[in-house]
Design an enzyme around this catalytic site. Structure first.
Site, PDB file in Angstrom:
ATOM      1  N   GLU A 115      -9.751 -13.745  -4.353  1.00 13.95           N
ATOM      2  CA  GLU A 115     -10.582 -13.209  -3.282  1.00 13.95           C
ATOM      3  C   GLU A 115     -10.889 -14.307  -2.271  1.00 13.95           C
ATOM      4  O   GLU A 115     -10.897 -15.492  -2.622  1.00 13.95           O
ATOM      5  CB  GLU A 115     -11.916 -12.699  -3.836  1.00 13.95           C
ATOM      6  CG  GLU A 115     -11.831 -11.508  -4.741  1.00 13.95           C
ATOM      7  CD  GLU A 115     -13.201 -11.034  -5.169  1.00 13.95           C
ATOM      8  OE1 GLU A 115     -13.586  -9.911  -4.794  1.00 13.95           O
ATOM      9  OE2 GLU A 115     -13.896 -11.787  -5.887  1.00 13.95           O
ATOM     10  N   LYS A 132       0.802  -1.225   0.000  1.00 19.32           N
ATOM     11  CA  LYS A 132       0.000   0.000   0.000  1.00 19.32           C
ATOM     12  C   LYS A 132       0.838   1.281   0.000  1.00 19.32           C
ATOM     13  O   LYS A 132       0.370   2.327  -0.470  1.00 19.32           O
ATOM     14  CB  LYS A 132      -0.937   0.006   1.204  1.00 19.32           C
ATOM     15  CG  LYS A 132      -2.084  -0.988   1.130  1.00 19.32           C
ATOM     16  CD  LYS A 132      -3.149  -0.532   0.161  1.00 19.32           C
ATOM     17  CE  LYS A 132      -4.397  -1.388   0.267  1.00 19.32           C
ATOM     18  NZ  LYS A 132      -5.456  -0.894  -0.647  1.00 19.32           N
ATOM     19  N   GLY A 161     -15.994 -13.095   0.365  1.00 16.54           N
ATOM     20  CA  GLY A 161     -16.033 -11.758  -0.204  1.00 16.54           C
ATOM     21  C   GLY A 161     -15.735 -11.781  -1.692  1.00 16.54           C
ATOM     22  O   GLY A 161     -14.709 -11.265  -2.134  1.00 16.54           O
ATOM     23  N   ASP A 197     -17.013 -10.239  -4.288  1.00 16.12           N
ATOM     24  CA  ASP A 197     -17.691  -9.165  -5.011  1.00 16.12           C
ATOM     25  C   ASP A 197     -17.081  -8.903  -6.390  1.00 16.12           C
ATOM     26  O   ASP A 197     -17.801  -8.641  -7.357  1.00 16.12           O
ATOM     27  CB  ASP A 197     -17.687  -7.875  -4.183  1.00 16.12           C
ATOM     28  CG  ASP A 197     -16.294  -7.466  -3.735  1.00 16.12           C
ATOM     29  OD1 ASP A 197     -15.720  -8.192  -2.888  1.00 16.12           O
ATOM     30  OD2 ASP A 197     -15.776  -6.454  -4.215  1.00 16.12           O
ATOM     31  N   SER A 248       1.111  -9.859  -0.653  1.00 17.33           N
ATOM     32  CA  SER A 248       0.876  -8.418  -0.595  1.00 17.33           C
ATOM     33  C   SER A 248       1.160  -7.755   0.747  1.00 17.33           C
ATOM     34  O   SER A 248       1.279  -6.527   0.813  1.00 17.33           O
ATOM     35  CB  SER A 248      -0.567  -8.107  -1.013  1.00 17.33           C
ATOM     36  OG  SER A 248      -1.487  -8.781  -0.172  1.00 17.33           O
ATOM     37  N   SER A 292      -8.921  -0.245   6.490  1.00 14.70           N
ATOM     38  CA  SER A 292      -8.934  -1.222   7.577  1.00 14.70           C
ATOM     39  C   SER A 292      -7.561  -1.420   8.187  1.00 14.70           C
ATOM     40  O   SER A 292      -7.431  -2.078   9.212  1.00 14.70           O
ATOM     41  CB  SER A 292      -9.465  -2.576   7.070  1.00 14.70           C
ATOM     42  OG  SER A 292      -8.577  -3.114   6.104  1.00 14.70           O
TER      43      SER A 292
END
Length: 322
Positions: free
Chosen positions: A207, A56, A211, A213, A307, A81
């Site tokens: 995923e 990130k 979750g 989506d 990650s 989060s």
């Protein structure tokens, strides 16, 4: 006329130049044991060694560093989060400004403490009953801050794509690149870089089963919203993909694989015991998909983005001790 993509390969290259000497160029690990287990030559890009312990920082710094001087001086806002929260907090400190971060009340303690440790002010909310995007936008407007979202921003996406750019510069041509998917910024940036360098590469997002989506959205050809997932992969517990990330991913991502919590834990344990690295649940999902045989095609050479590694010792021991 075809509309220009929201993020181009040149944007990823520009981000790489901006991050040079600021972000870490993280290591790529190999393991004969892993190769034998999955029947392929595997290259693991270890973003758990990135600053703040996750990929990130790449996107947060790339976006924050491009703000006009006057806006940067007023400060930055974000909602997250955990990993993006830490990334924005550190980027603000590096750039000599301040950050206010909206975090869920149940965010992992280690991530909350690290965010505060980088100097950010933390405001909490209930992720299951409140809309963090609306709250974050209101907070930024009220205080006159520049809002840097965790994934749905072209400069954030371009910054995240530098992880895949580095990986492919080191490995050369790969058959498949496997990438965790939360809001979709990492896989969007990764796919932008990978497809530009090697058009024949397959990009597979991963995923948690709870979750899915992005998978549902890609299957239907439009963004789908699911209930806020309850999964150990807290960094991927999102109800809907981003608008910009979905536009990129529907064009460039070849497939989405799903993994269960037990498979995530197995990958975390393998990484610890055989690769000698610590991965948080969200950081281990791409490795989990490969180890569990969730890829549709059997690759010969595969890249995996690990990650992040932001999990405290007690939680890590609790999970891998199951």
């Amino acid at each position: 006329m075809t509309a220009a993509p929201p993020v181009a390969f040149s944007d990823v290259q520009d981000a790489a130049a901006r991050l040079d000497g600021i972000a870490h160029r993280t290591p790529v690990l190999t393991s004969r044991t892993l190769d034998a287990l999955v029947g392929a030559e595997v290259f693991v890009k270890c973003e758990n060694f990135q600053r703040v312990g996750a990929f990130k920082f790449r996107g947060a710094y790339n976006a924050a560093s491009r703000l006009p001087a006057g806006q940067l001086a007023r400060g930055i806002a974000a909602y997250s989060s955990g990993n993006h929260a830490q990334a924005v907090a550190l980027a603000a400190r590096e750039l000599g400004t301040t950050a206010v971060v909206l975090m869920p009340e149940d965010a992992p303690r280690a991530k909350r403490e690290a965010t505060a440790g980088y100097g950010a002010e933390i405001v909490t909310y209930d992720r299951y009953t409140q809309d963090r995007t609306a709250l974050g936008e209101a907070l930024a407007e009220e205080r006159g801050l520049a809002l840097i979202p965790p994934y749905d921003h072209p400069h954030v996406i371009a910054g995240q794509g530098t992880a895949a750019l580095e990986l492919l510069e080191e490995t050369g041509v790969l058959d498949v690149l496997v990438v965790p998917v939360g809001g979709g910024g990492l896989v969007a940036g990764s796919a932008t870089a990978a497809k530009a360098l090697h058009p024949g590469i397959r990009v597979v997002g991963v995923e948690p089963e709870a979750g899915d989506d992005t998978k549902r959205s890609l299957d239907r050809g439009e963004r789908v919203t699911v209930p806020v997932p309850r999964t150990i992969a807290d960094g991927q517990a999102l109800p809907t993909p981003g608008e910009i990330t979905f536009a990129v991913n529907r064009r460039l991502v070849d497939a989405i694989a799903l993994v269960g919590d037990d498979e995530i834990v197995a990958a975390m344990r393998f990484a610890f015991e055989r690769l000698k690295i610590v991965l948080e649940p969200s950081g281990a999902t791409a490795l989990a998909a490969l180890m569990a045989g969730r890829l549709e095609h059997r690759p010969r050479r595969v890249g995996v983005i690990a990650s992040g590694g932001n999990v405290d010792a007690r939680r890590f021991a609790e999970l891998i001790g199951r």
